[in-house]
Design an enzyme around this catalytic site. Structure first.
Site, short mmCIF file in Angstrom:
data_model
loop_
_atom_site.label_atom_id
_atom_site.label_comp_id
_atom_site.label_asym_id
_atom_site.label_seq_id
_atom_site.Cartn_x
_atom_site.Cartn_y
_atom_site.Cartn_z
N GLU A 1 113.03 56.56 -90.42
CA GLU A 1 113.20 58.00 -90.24
C GLU A 1 111.83 58.66 -90.25
OE1 GLU A 1 115.74 61.61 -92.37
OE2 GLU A 1 114.95 59.97 -93.62
N LYS B 1 122.11 63.13 -88.06
CA LYS B 1 122.20 63.04 -89.52
C LYS B 1 123.09 64.14 -90.10
CE LYS B 1 119.16 62.82 -93.61
NZ LYS B 1 117.74 62.92 -94.06
N CYS C 1 119.08 57.82 -94.31
CA CYS C 1 118.52 58.24 -95.59
C CYS C 1 119.55 58.82 -96.56
CB CYS C 1 117.37 59.21 -95.34
SG CYS C 1 116.17 59.29 -96.71
#
Length: 488
Positions: free
Chosen positions: A79, A178, A211
């Site tokens: 990321e 995301k 993440c």
């Protein structure tokens, strides 16, 4: 005759598919020391933005090429690995491209201008195609909108933190926006609907998320439980938080707790405590890297089963609920661990049996140390509550951990080294969630592959004397249904 012909074609197609499928594959992850742009309050030109991204892509090209030469089928990069972080919406904009839905059947390397000016996607596509390898990268997507859309931001566009996957022919096969943005990611928007992204290969079924997503039910748990993926791809910019949320510690635990392969590629930026990448199978880590001392990137490769064996699902409360409390007379004390107040008991002897409870969670520990050192203190802790700092999520945690000093007030503080080894330990808890992730972290932030196991009745126990001093052995439970709880 027609039905016989159709049956023959179907059987032939199945045989071809079966013959082309792989039982194992080589996975690669690259921990990238990202080249960051100069800090600025005003947007740079698109040319300047691409120049910076090209520098990072040059480094990633070296890793991708090296992985392909060593037989890797897929490589994951981090990321923020192409342009870094610390942007406003305005300063990020020159770095964004319009990323289409993969259903458009597009190979940017062959047709770079089909969706406007997309040099980053073209470069990634060509790297995948020219090296015959799946490439996973994290970039920014932009989507124009107008006042007819009531959710349209004032600047007339959506900006998404986006993972892309290009197959070995260079085709865009996955795009994921995301869902769970970490604090400070104000430059991005949430997708209008949560996305669950999967794709199939000859070496298994893959899912992808980014993440902070790992701490939440959607899409992470949904991908495994409802979409039955074999392997998770995980670009991340993870800041290590000891003692329980170091990257390699938690990511390996998630792979074991969920019963999937897990490919975690982290940024390498030690000044922000960013390091820790790995290739994890459900039974144990296959390769991992943690380096706070150098500024260098690192390529990891390992072989994984395409369809990993799913261990028997543990009943995480069975054992702990079946036994009496162990030595409940010990003096309890409260301490803060990552902003949460835990209930602890000190381990006073070289061996013992202890129980500590908080609310409805009771944690049981049996252990034997090689020796009880006078210069180190260990404690058994329990936490059952809603975590509300840097995110909001309900936890049930049982943890055996080393205190930072011999002062009990330091139990729960970050600590990286220890000297006490354990001959054995067995940890269990009366969890009210079935989503529990077993962690074991050793001195110098190392993992313990093959040295511990989870039983079907919910015990985390050592298989042999632990090879290095223990920092923590933890059962990290996530009670997703209580994330909206009001009892702060």
């Amino acid at each position: 005759m027609t039905s016989q012909l159709l049956a023959y074609v179907a059987i032939s197609a199945f045989c071809v598919l079966k013959a082309s499928s792989l039982d194992t594959f080589i996975a690669a992850v690259y921990e990238h020391a990202v080249i960051l742009p100069n800090a600025t309050l005003t947007p740079v030109s698109r040319e300047e933005a691409f120049e910076l991204m090209s520098q990072n892509l040059d480094v990633l090209e070296g890793a991708i090429t090296a992985a392909a030469k060593q037989g890797a089928h897929i490589i994951v990069t981090p990321e923020d690995g192409i342009y870094g972080w610390n942007f406003s919406r305005e300063t990020l904009y020159p770095y964004l491209e319009d990323i289409p839905d993969p259903q458009v059947n597009w190979i940017p390397c062959n047709d770079p201008n089909r969706f406007g000016h997309t040099p980053v996607q073209e470069r990634l596509s060509c790297l995948a195609k020219n090296n015959s390898i799946y490439v996973v990268a994290n970039i920014g997507d932009k989507k124009s909108c107008n006042t007819s859309d009531p959710q349209c931001p004032p600047d007339g566009r959506y900006q998404y933190n986006t993972d892309v996957v290009f197959d070995s022919q260079g085709k865009l096969v996955a795009r994921y926006h995301k869902q769970n943005l970490f604090m400070g990611e104000d430059q991005f928007n949430l997708p209008k609907e949560p996305e669950v992204v999967t794709f199939n290969t000859t070496f298994g079924r893959f899912g992808i998320f980014t993440c902070f997503d790992i701490l939440f039910h959607d899409p992470a748990v949904t991908l495994v439980k409802d979409f039955h993926v074999d392997t998770i791809l995980f670009p991340t910019a993870w800041m290590n938080v000891l003692p329980l949320l170091s990257a390699i510690e938690f990511h390996s635990a998630w792979a074991m707790g969920m019963g999937v392969n897990f490919l975690a590629s982290n940024i390498h930026y030690p000044s922000k405590s960013m390091t820790g990448s790995g290739i994890y199978a459900p039974d144990s880590p296959r390769a991992f890297h943690y380096d706070m001392k150098t500024e260098k990137g690192k390529l990891l490769l390992a072989q994984l089963d395409s369809h990993p064996y799913h261990p028997v699902v543990a009943n995480w409360t069975a054992y702990a609920s079946s036994i009496e409390a162990l030595s409940r007379g010990n003096k309890e004390f409260k301490n803060i661990l990552f902003f949460d107040e835990y209930t602890f008991v000190e381990l006073t002897g070289a061996m013992g049996n202890y129980t500590v409870c908080q609310k409805d969670l009771c944690c049981h520990l049996s252990y034997k140390m090689s020796e009880k050192r006078s210069d180190e203190v260990y404690a058994l802790g329990a936490f059952d509550g809603l975590h509300i700092v840097e995110g909001r999520y309900y936890l049930q945690i049982c943890t055996l951990l080393k205190c930072a000093t011999t002062d009990l007030n330091t139990c729960g503080d970050p600590v990286e080294t220890a000297s006490t080894t354990f001959e054995m330990f067995s940890l269990s808890g009366t969890f009210e969630t079935q989503h529990v992730f077993p962690e074991v972290l050793l001195s110098e932030i190392q993992l313990a592959p093959g040295e511990f196991q989870v039983s079907s009745d919910g015990r985390l126990f050592s298989l042999k004397p632990i090879s290095a001093p223990v920092l923590t052995a933890t059962l990290f439970g996530r009670w997703y249904e209580k994330d909206g709880a009001l009892n702060v």
